[in-house]
Motif scaffolding. Structure first.
Motif, PDB file in Angstrom:
ATOM      1  N   GLU A  84       0.302  -1.533  -0.158  1.00  0.00           N
ATOM      2  CA  GLU A  84       0.077   0.068   0.012  1.00  0.00           C
ATOM      3  C   GLU A  84       1.200   1.644  -0.694  1.00  0.00           C
ATOM      4  O   GLU A  84       0.312   3.128  -0.010  1.00  0.00           O
ATOM      5  N   GLY A  85       2.123   1.168   0.373  1.00  0.00           N
ATOM      6  CA  GLY A  85       3.060   2.375   0.009  1.00  0.00           C
ATOM      7  C   GLY A  85       3.473   2.714  -0.916  1.00  0.00           C
ATOM      8  O   GLY A  85       3.851   4.545  -1.056  1.00  0.00           O
ATOM      9  N   GLY A  86       3.091   2.749  -2.020  1.00  0.00           N
ATOM     10  CA  GLY A  86       2.514   2.774  -3.103  1.00  0.00           C
ATOM     11  C   GLY A  86       2.266   3.382  -3.792  1.00  0.00           C
ATOM     12  O   GLY A  86       2.066   4.276  -4.388  1.00  0.00           O
ATOM     13  N   ALA A  87       0.925   4.050  -2.565  1.00  0.00           N
ATOM     14  CA  ALA A  87      -0.746   4.578  -3.082  1.00  0.00           C
ATOM     15  C   ALA A  87       0.514   6.177  -2.903  1.00  0.00           C
ATOM     16  O   ALA A  87      -0.354   7.240  -3.449  1.00  0.00           O
ATOM     17  N   MET A  88       1.471   6.328  -1.863  1.00  0.00           N
ATOM     18  CA  MET A  88       1.794   7.543  -1.564  1.00  0.00           C
ATOM     19  C   MET A  88       1.326   8.308  -2.838  1.00  0.00           C
ATOM     20  O   MET A  88       2.297   9.591  -2.937  1.00  0.00           O
ATOM     21  N   TYR A  89       2.826   7.610  -3.133  1.00  0.00           N
ATOM     22  CA  TYR A  89       3.818   8.072  -5.385  1.00  0.00           C
ATOM     23  C   TYR A  89       2.256   9.104  -5.812  1.00  0.00           C
ATOM     24  O   TYR A  89       2.123   9.943  -6.487  1.00  0.00           O
ATOM     25  N   THR A  90       0.785   7.788  -5.601  1.00  0.00           N
ATOM     26  CA  THR A  90       0.064   8.352  -6.561  1.00  0.00           C
ATOM     27  C   THR A  90      -0.850   9.401  -6.324  1.00  0.00           C
ATOM     28  O   THR A  90      -1.390  10.129  -6.386  1.00  0.00           O
ATOM     29  N   GLY A  91      -0.823   9.284  -4.843  1.00  0.00           N
ATOM     30  CA  GLY A  91      -1.125  10.814  -4.001  1.00  0.00           C
ATOM     31  C   GLY A  91      -1.251  11.482  -4.533  1.00  0.00           C
ATOM     32  O   GLY A  91      -1.515  12.559  -4.767  1.00  0.00           O
ATOM     33  N   ASN A  92       0.532  12.150  -4.368  1.00  0.00           N
ATOM     34  CA  ASN A  92       1.491  12.817  -4.900  1.00  0.00           C
ATOM     35  C   ASN A  92       0.859  13.790  -6.191  1.00  0.00           C
ATOM     36  O   ASN A  92       0.774  15.030  -6.419  1.00  0.00           O
ATOM     37  N   LEU A  93       1.233  12.648  -7.126  1.00  0.00           N
ATOM     38  CA  LEU A  93       1.100  12.389  -8.706  1.00  0.00           C
ATOM     39  C   LEU A  93      -0.487  13.423  -8.923  1.00  0.00           C
ATOM     40  O   LEU A  93      -0.739  14.237 -10.340  1.00  0.00           O
ATOM     41  N   ALA A  94      -1.231  12.355  -7.857  1.00  0.00           N
ATOM     42  CA  ALA A  94      -3.325  13.178  -8.215  1.00  0.00           C
ATOM     43  C   ALA A  94      -2.686  14.982  -8.167  1.00  0.00           C
ATOM     44  O   ALA A  94      -4.197  15.457  -9.112  1.00  0.00           O
ATOM     45  N   LEU A  95      -2.113  15.017  -6.591  1.00  0.00           N
ATOM     46  CA  LEU A  95      -2.558  15.974  -6.629  1.00  0.00           C
ATOM     47  C   LEU A  95      -1.391  17.149  -7.891  1.00  0.00           C
ATOM     48  O   LEU A  95      -1.573  18.599  -7.931  1.00  0.00           O
ATOM     49  N   VAL A  96      -0.488  17.075  -8.083  1.00  0.00           N
ATOM     50  CA  VAL A  96       0.233  17.299  -9.323  1.00  0.00           C
ATOM     51  C   VAL A  96      -0.278  17.851 -10.284  1.00  0.00           C
ATOM     52  O   VAL A  96      -0.812  18.669 -11.165  1.00  0.00           O
ATOM     53  N   GLU A  97      -0.996  16.649 -10.686  1.00  0.00           N
ATOM     54  CA  GLU A  97      -1.690  16.690 -12.418  1.00  0.00           C
ATOM     55  C   GLU A  97      -2.762  17.841 -11.765  1.00  0.00           C
ATOM     56  O   GLU A  97      -3.507  17.939 -12.737  1.00  0.00           O
ATOM     57  N   PHE A  98      -3.908  17.263 -11.264  1.00  0.00           N
ATOM     58  CA  PHE A  98      -4.896  18.332 -11.050  1.00  0.00           C
ATOM     59  C   PHE A  98      -4.427  20.150 -10.349  1.00  0.00           C
ATOM     60  O   PHE A  98      -5.188  20.563 -10.489  1.00  0.00           O
ATOM     61  N   SER A  99      -3.801  20.111  -9.938  1.00  0.00           N
ATOM     62  CA  SER A  99      -3.525  21.284  -9.681  1.00  0.00           C
ATOM     63  C   SER A  99      -2.302  21.966 -10.725  1.00  0.00           C
ATOM     64  O   SER A  99      -2.263  21.830 -11.277  1.00  0.00           O
ATOM     65  N   SER A 100      -3.498  23.359 -10.197  1.00  0.00           N
ATOM     66  CA  SER A 100      -2.193  24.819 -11.392  1.00  0.00           C
ATOM     67  C   SER A 100      -1.049  24.875 -10.704  1.00  0.00           C
ATOM     68  O   SER A 100      -0.336  24.923  -9.556  1.00  0.00           O
TER      69      SER A 100
END
Length: 142
Positions: A111-127
């Motif tokens: 489950e620890g790899g999901a931390m990367y996905t969380g960062n990626l999602a926030l970077v992807e959706f934010s300006s």
């Protein structure tokens, strides 16, 4: 996925929930490991098994995160549920079998790899203007 000024509220909530679940699993195992075994080496192995699983899962979540955040978060929920169930079985009914404890913690570490996905999602959706604020919120959730 285009850049937006704000990250969708639902994405922020689920990112916070995923990160909270991961941190709870990391935090709970430290005192639990000393109760399950009297040997300090085995206790350290139980704690570090989570990290091994987390390192192994980074490529999986990295590739999934670029394709679908939803699938990545659902996989994290499935791994978290199954891993905690395995750990509970190993600790409660298997007489604290060290191999089962290690396997369950390593599996849960995926489950620890999901931390990367969380960062990626926030970077992807934010300006670029709002990115620092959202990543700061993310750190507070952790």
């Amino acid at each position: 996925m285009g850049k937006r000024d704000t990250v969708p509220f639902v994405l922020m909530v689920f990112t916070c929930l995923i990160c909270t679940g991961i941190m709870v699993n990391v935090t709970v195992v430290i005192p639990t490991s000393s109760e399950l075994t009297t040997d300090v080496l085995y206790s350290a192995l139980i704690i570090s098994a989570w990290s091994v699983g987390a390192c192994a899962s980074l490529p999986i979540f990295r590739s999934m995160g670029h394709k679908s955040f939803r699938k990545s978060y659902l996989l994290d929920c499935a791994v978290m549920t199954a891993g905690n169930f395995m750990f509970w079985l190993a600790a409660s009914y298997m007489d604290s079998n060290i191999m089962l404890l290690l396997l369950s913690r390593a599996f849960l570490g995926l489950e620890g790899g999901a931390m990367y996905t969380g960062n990626l999602a926030l970077v992807e959706f934010s300006s670029e203007v709002t990115r620092v604020a959202y990543l700061s919120y993310y750190q507070v959730c952790r």
